[in-house]
Motif scaffolding. Structure first.
Motif, PDB file in Angstrom:
ATOM      1  N   SER A  31       0.822  -1.205   0.000  1.00 49.49           N
ATOM      2  CA  SER A  31       0.000   0.000   0.000  1.00 49.49           C
ATOM      3  C   SER A  31       0.856   1.254   0.000  1.00 49.49           C
ATOM      4  O   SER A  31       1.709   1.432   0.871  1.00 49.49           O
ATOM      5  CB  SER A  31      -0.902   0.002   1.228  1.00 49.49           C
ATOM      6  OG  SER A  31      -1.647  -1.187   1.320  1.00 49.49           O
ATOM      7  N   TYR A  47     -14.305  11.224  -5.500  1.00 43.64           N
ATOM      8  CA  TYR A  47     -13.223  11.246  -4.528  1.00 43.64           C
ATOM      9  C   TYR A  47     -13.642  12.027  -3.294  1.00 43.64           C
ATOM     10  O   TYR A  47     -14.309  13.058  -3.384  1.00 43.64           O
ATOM     11  CB  TYR A  47     -12.002  11.894  -5.187  1.00 43.64           C
ATOM     12  CG  TYR A  47     -10.915  12.340  -4.270  1.00 43.64           C
ATOM     13  CD1 TYR A  47     -10.788  13.680  -3.928  1.00 43.64           C
ATOM     14  CD2 TYR A  47     -10.011  11.434  -3.758  1.00 43.64           C
ATOM     15  CE1 TYR A  47      -9.784  14.102  -3.091  1.00 43.64           C
ATOM     16  CE2 TYR A  47      -8.994  11.851  -2.917  1.00 43.64           C
ATOM     17  CZ  TYR A  47      -8.883  13.185  -2.583  1.00 43.64           C
ATOM     18  OH  TYR A  47      -7.892  13.608  -1.751  1.00 43.64           O
ATOM     19  N   ALA A  50      -7.868  11.188   0.904  1.00 41.81           N
ATOM     20  CA  ALA A  50      -6.831  10.170   0.772  1.00 41.81           C
ATOM     21  C   ALA A  50      -5.714  10.454   1.755  1.00 41.81           C
ATOM     22  O   ALA A  50      -5.527  11.604   2.197  1.00 41.81           O
ATOM     23  CB  ALA A  50      -6.274  10.139  -0.656  1.00 41.81           C
ATOM     24  N   ALA A  97     -10.347   2.418  -0.829  1.00 40.95           N
ATOM     25  CA  ALA A  97      -9.545   1.836  -1.894  1.00 40.95           C
ATOM     26  C   ALA A  97      -8.061   2.034  -1.604  1.00 40.95           C
ATOM     27  O   ALA A  97      -7.681   2.986  -0.912  1.00 40.95           O
ATOM     28  CB  ALA A  97      -9.895   2.468  -3.234  1.00 40.95           C
ATOM     29  N   SER A  99      -4.127   2.274  -3.198  1.00 41.30           N
ATOM     30  CA  SER A  99      -3.248   2.492  -4.341  1.00 41.30           C
ATOM     31  C   SER A  99      -1.849   1.998  -3.986  1.00 41.30           C
ATOM     32  O   SER A  99      -1.361   2.270  -2.896  1.00 41.30           O
ATOM     33  CB  SER A  99      -3.196   3.980  -4.689  1.00 41.30           C
ATOM     34  OG  SER A  99      -2.244   4.230  -5.704  1.00 41.30           O
ATOM     35  N   LEU A 105      -4.054  10.773  -6.486  1.00 40.45           N
ATOM     36  CA  LEU A 105      -4.933  10.042  -5.577  1.00 40.45           C
ATOM     37  C   LEU A 105      -6.388  10.437  -5.732  1.00 40.45           C
ATOM     38  O   LEU A 105      -7.251   9.884  -5.049  1.00 40.45           O
ATOM     39  CB  LEU A 105      -4.459  10.251  -4.135  1.00 40.45           C
ATOM     40  CG  LEU A 105      -3.061   9.710  -3.853  1.00 40.45           C
ATOM     41  CD1 LEU A 105      -2.683   9.961  -2.404  1.00 40.45           C
ATOM     42  CD2 LEU A 105      -2.984   8.221  -4.174  1.00 40.45           C
ATOM     43  N   TYR A 111      -6.402   3.434  -8.311  1.00 39.33           N
ATOM     44  CA  TYR A 111      -6.507   2.556  -7.137  1.00 39.33           C
ATOM     45  C   TYR A 111      -6.591   1.110  -7.591  1.00 39.33           C
ATOM     46  O   TYR A 111      -7.237   0.792  -8.576  1.00 39.33           O
ATOM     47  CB  TYR A 111      -7.705   2.950  -6.283  1.00 39.33           C
ATOM     48  CG  TYR A 111      -7.443   4.243  -5.533  1.00 39.33           C
ATOM     49  CD1 TYR A 111      -7.596   5.464  -6.162  1.00 39.33           C
ATOM     50  CD2 TYR A 111      -7.004   4.235  -4.209  1.00 39.33           C
ATOM     51  CE1 TYR A 111      -7.328   6.647  -5.501  1.00 39.33           C
ATOM     52  CE2 TYR A 111      -6.742   5.415  -3.537  1.00 39.33           C
ATOM     53  CZ  TYR A 111      -6.899   6.622  -4.187  1.00 39.33           C
ATOM     54  OH  TYR A 111      -6.623   7.784  -3.527  1.00 39.33           O
ATOM     55  N   ASP A 112      -5.947   0.256  -6.823  1.00 41.88           N
ATOM     56  CA  ASP A 112      -5.779  -1.129  -7.251  1.00 41.88           C
ATOM     57  C   ASP A 112      -6.736  -2.109  -6.569  1.00 41.88           C
ATOM     58  O   ASP A 112      -7.067  -3.154  -7.140  1.00 41.88           O
ATOM     59  CB  ASP A 112      -4.331  -1.555  -6.984  1.00 41.88           C
ATOM     60  CG  ASP A 112      -3.337  -0.654  -7.703  1.00 41.88           C
ATOM     61  OD1 ASP A 112      -2.748   0.235  -7.061  1.00 41.88           O
ATOM     62  OD2 ASP A 112      -3.183  -0.835  -8.923  1.00 41.88           O
ATOM     63  N   TRP A 114     -10.295  -2.452  -3.960  1.00 39.90           N
ATOM     64  CA  TRP A 114     -11.470  -1.759  -3.462  1.00 39.90           C
ATOM     65  C   TRP A 114     -12.251  -2.626  -2.495  1.00 39.90           C
ATOM     66  O   TRP A 114     -12.294  -3.856  -2.635  1.00 39.90           O
ATOM     67  CB  TRP A 114     -12.394  -1.396  -4.619  1.00 39.90           C
ATOM     68  CG  TRP A 114     -11.872  -0.323  -5.506  1.00 39.90           C
ATOM     69  CD1 TRP A 114     -10.962  -0.462  -6.510  1.00 39.90           C
ATOM     70  CD2 TRP A 114     -12.232   1.055  -5.473  1.00 39.90           C
ATOM     71  NE1 TRP A 114     -10.721   0.756  -7.102  1.00 39.90           N
ATOM     72  CE2 TRP A 114     -11.491   1.701  -6.479  1.00 39.90           C
ATOM     73  CE3 TRP A 114     -13.091   1.816  -4.695  1.00 39.90           C
ATOM     74  CZ2 TRP A 114     -11.603   3.076  -6.730  1.00 39.90           C
ATOM     75  CZ3 TRP A 114     -13.203   3.178  -4.944  1.00 39.90           C
ATOM     76  CH2 TRP A 114     -12.474   3.795  -5.940  1.00 39.90           C
TER      77      TRP A 114
END
Length: 124
Positions: A31, A47, A50, A97, A99, A105, A111-112, A114
């Motif tokens: 992460s 969004y 973050a 989520a 990343s 962001l 983002y990878d 969720w």
């Protein structure tokens, strides 16, 4: 891979507060940052805030700045979203989520992993 699970949603009155939690598990060392997004019925996912996993930087959408606070507890692999002065327009399903790389962001596509979301409903 990193697994993401949100909790803490619920029903709250206008002006009230609520804290959401985002628990990470699996290969959490991958992460770089964790973000919160929300999606209201009939609207696109947007969004919200973050935080870098190091905790050095936090970012907020203008619509929540001054009302929401993002933080993290790395000992618990958890990121929090403290929401205060809630408005009806904050009603949405909130998603967390992760990343894994330093990219913008604010963009959902960066983002990878969720979570499935937690519902927040603000009533008058």
């Amino acid at each position: 891979q990193v697994q993401v699970e949100e909790s803490g949603g619920g029903l709250v009155q206008t002006g009230g507060s609520l804290q959401l939690s985002c628990l990470l598990s699996g290969r959490t060392f991958l992460s770089f940052a964790v973000g919160w997004f929300r999606q209201a019925p009939g609207h696109e996912r947007e969004y919200v805030a973050a935080i870098t996993w190091s905790g050095d930087f936090t970012y907020y959408a203008d619509s929540v700045k001054g009302r929401f606070t993002i933080s993290r507890d790395d000992s618990k692999n958890t990121v929090y979203l403290q929401m205060t002065s809630l408005k009806r327009e904050d009603t949405a399903n909130y998603y967390c989520a992760v990343s894994k790389t330093p990219r913008s962001l604010r963009a959902l596509s960066n983002y990878d992993w969720w979570g499935k979301g937690t519902q927040v409903t603000v009533s008058s």
